[in-house]
Motif scaffolding. Sequence first.
Motif, short mmCIF file in Angstrom:
data_model
loop_
_atom_site.label_atom_id
_atom_site.label_comp_id
_atom_site.label_asym_id
_atom_site.label_seq_id
_atom_site.Cartn_x
_atom_site.Cartn_y
_atom_site.Cartn_z
N LEU A 182 0.89 -1.36 -0.06
CA LEU A 182 0.07 0.00 0.03
C LEU A 182 0.89 1.23 0.12
N ARG A 183 2.11 1.33 0.82
CA ARG A 183 2.70 2.21 0.78
C ARG A 183 3.45 2.47 -0.51
N ILE A 184 3.86 1.34 -1.22
CA ILE A 184 4.76 1.48 -2.52
C ILE A 184 3.66 2.18 -3.35
N TYR A 185 2.41 1.78 -3.40
CA TYR A 185 1.32 2.17 -4.42
C TYR A 185 1.29 3.78 -4.21
N TRP A 186 1.30 4.12 -3.03
CA TRP A 186 0.64 5.56 -2.57
C TRP A 186 1.82 6.50 -2.91
N SER A 187 2.84 5.99 -2.22
CA SER A 187 4.02 7.06 -2.21
C SER A 187 5.11 7.01 -3.42
N VAL A 188 5.14 5.88 -3.95
CA VAL A 188 6.06 5.53 -5.06
C VAL A 188 5.57 5.64 -6.35
N MET A 189 4.51 4.66 -6.71
CA MET A 189 4.00 4.39 -7.99
C MET A 189 3.02 5.51 -8.50
N LEU A 190 2.09 5.88 -7.48
CA LEU A 190 1.13 6.69 -8.05
C LEU A 190 1.66 7.98 -8.43
N PRO A 191 2.72 8.75 -7.69
CA PRO A 191 3.02 9.83 -8.17
C PRO A 191 3.81 9.93 -9.70
N LEU A 192 4.24 8.73 -9.91
CA LEU A 192 4.93 8.47 -11.17
C LEU A 192 3.89 8.16 -12.28
N ALA A 193 2.83 7.91 -12.12
CA ALA A 193 1.56 7.68 -12.89
C ALA A 193 0.82 8.86 -13.12
N ARG A 194 1.11 10.03 -12.71
CA ARG A 194 0.78 11.20 -12.97
C ARG A 194 0.24 11.52 -14.46
N PRO A 195 0.84 11.40 -15.51
CA PRO A 195 0.44 11.64 -16.80
C PRO A 195 -0.74 10.58 -17.20
N GLY A 196 -0.62 9.35 -16.71
CA GLY A 196 -1.80 8.39 -17.09
C GLY A 196 -3.04 8.98 -16.32
N LEU A 197 -2.81 9.37 -14.94
CA LEU A 197 -3.99 10.03 -14.29
C LEU A 197 -4.68 11.04 -14.67
N VAL A 198 -3.64 12.02 -15.32
CA VAL A 198 -4.35 13.19 -15.86
C VAL A 198 -5.08 12.98 -17.14
N ALA A 199 -4.54 11.92 -17.92
CA ALA A 199 -5.43 11.56 -19.15
C ALA A 199 -6.64 11.02 -18.90
N LEU A 200 -6.64 10.08 -17.81
CA LEU A 200 -7.78 9.35 -17.59
C LEU A 200 -8.97 10.31 -16.74
N GLY A 201 -8.37 11.30 -16.15
CA GLY A 201 -9.13 12.14 -15.22
C GLY A 201 -10.07 13.05 -16.20
N ILE A 202 -9.15 13.76 -17.25
CA ILE A 202 -9.83 14.57 -18.31
C ILE A 202 -10.77 13.68 -19.37
N LEU A 203 -10.52 12.61 -19.61
CA LEU A 203 -11.47 11.58 -20.54
C LEU A 203 -12.56 11.53 -19.70
N THR A 204 -12.56 11.01 -18.36
CA THR A 204 -13.70 10.68 -17.53
C THR A 204 -14.33 11.94 -17.26
N PHE A 205 -13.76 13.08 -17.28
CA PHE A 205 -14.42 14.22 -16.87
C PHE A 205 -15.39 14.78 -18.18
N ILE A 206 -14.74 14.51 -19.16
CA ILE A 206 -15.74 14.69 -20.42
C ILE A 206 -16.62 13.99 -20.66
N TRP A 207 -16.43 12.57 -20.57
CA TRP A 207 -17.57 11.71 -20.80
C TRP A 207 -18.56 11.98 -19.60
N SER A 208 -18.33 12.19 -18.30
CA SER A 208 -19.20 12.57 -17.44
C SER A 208 -20.12 13.58 -17.78
N TRP A 209 -19.50 14.89 -18.06
CA TRP A 209 -20.37 16.02 -18.19
C TRP A 209 -21.10 15.93 -19.45
N ASN A 210 -20.82 14.82 -20.63
CA ASN A 210 -21.72 14.68 -21.91
C ASN A 210 -22.78 13.66 -21.50
#
Length: 282
Positions: free
Chosen positions: A186-214
């Motif tokens: 859990l610590r590895i996921y939250w403190s190590v891997m998740l910050p490195l996955a920021r570009p993927g999180l941003v892409a998913l976040g924007i796509l989800t936001f647009i789909w939800s809005w429409n």
Amino acid sequence: MSSLVAARRRPVRPASIVAHTVLVAAAVVAAGPFLWEALTSFKSLGESTQVPPTWLPSTWHAGNYGDVFDGVPLWDQLANSVINAVARTAGQLLFCSMAAYAFARIEFPGRKLLFGLFLSVLLVPTQLLVIPQYQIMQDLGLLNTLPALFLPGMFSAFGTFLLRQFFLALPAELEEAARIDGANPLRIYWSVMLPLARPGLVALGILTFIWSWNDLLWPLIVNTDAEKMTLSVGLASLQGQFATNYPVLMAGSLLATLPVLIVFVIMQRRVIEGIALTGSKG
């Protein structure tokens, strides 16, 4: 300085001119409907249905935007759309990233089989899931409430697949170093891997936001009160059965489009970067 001068003197290839010409033409064609929507929102009803059509209105009618507020509870529906989109986006970023990390990095029996079954949800048309999701909301007593808008959309097989591909591309040495330091999964996921996955999180976040809005189908089914509906449903109600006030409808559509358009224009570079990086390892 000499390299800069050489770059300026470099001859322009004909293929580059053709490619840029095609891209500019495609951009103009893509922007055409949006420009038509903006111009129609300032026309009168007669001008909007005139044959042959005219691009520019003879008289600019800004009152069409005021008529949108008279036709639907715009501010309430705008708030509902924001709550729906933000809640769905936050839920998918959390739950999809956790599931994606487990499928990508944690070894457990039947992982590949379970992931295949998980992806099989993508083969099911969204319309087939409406009835069971509606029954769940009904059993929970959440019909015609704001949580009913976003609860079923907080989980996504597509989001899990997208982030799993990103986690697979990250070097395993980072996890090994964190384990040596005594970090748990859990610590590895939250403190190590998740910050490195920021570009993927941003892409998913924007796509989800647009789909939800429409999204139109689910808010239209689960809520019946106009003040509990989203903006997409409110705009659909502006279309009459026999006659439609197109300038007012275009004005409302423009107001609903601008927030998402601004967000995408600001974040489009991160979206492209995140989607490109997810395909670097399968």
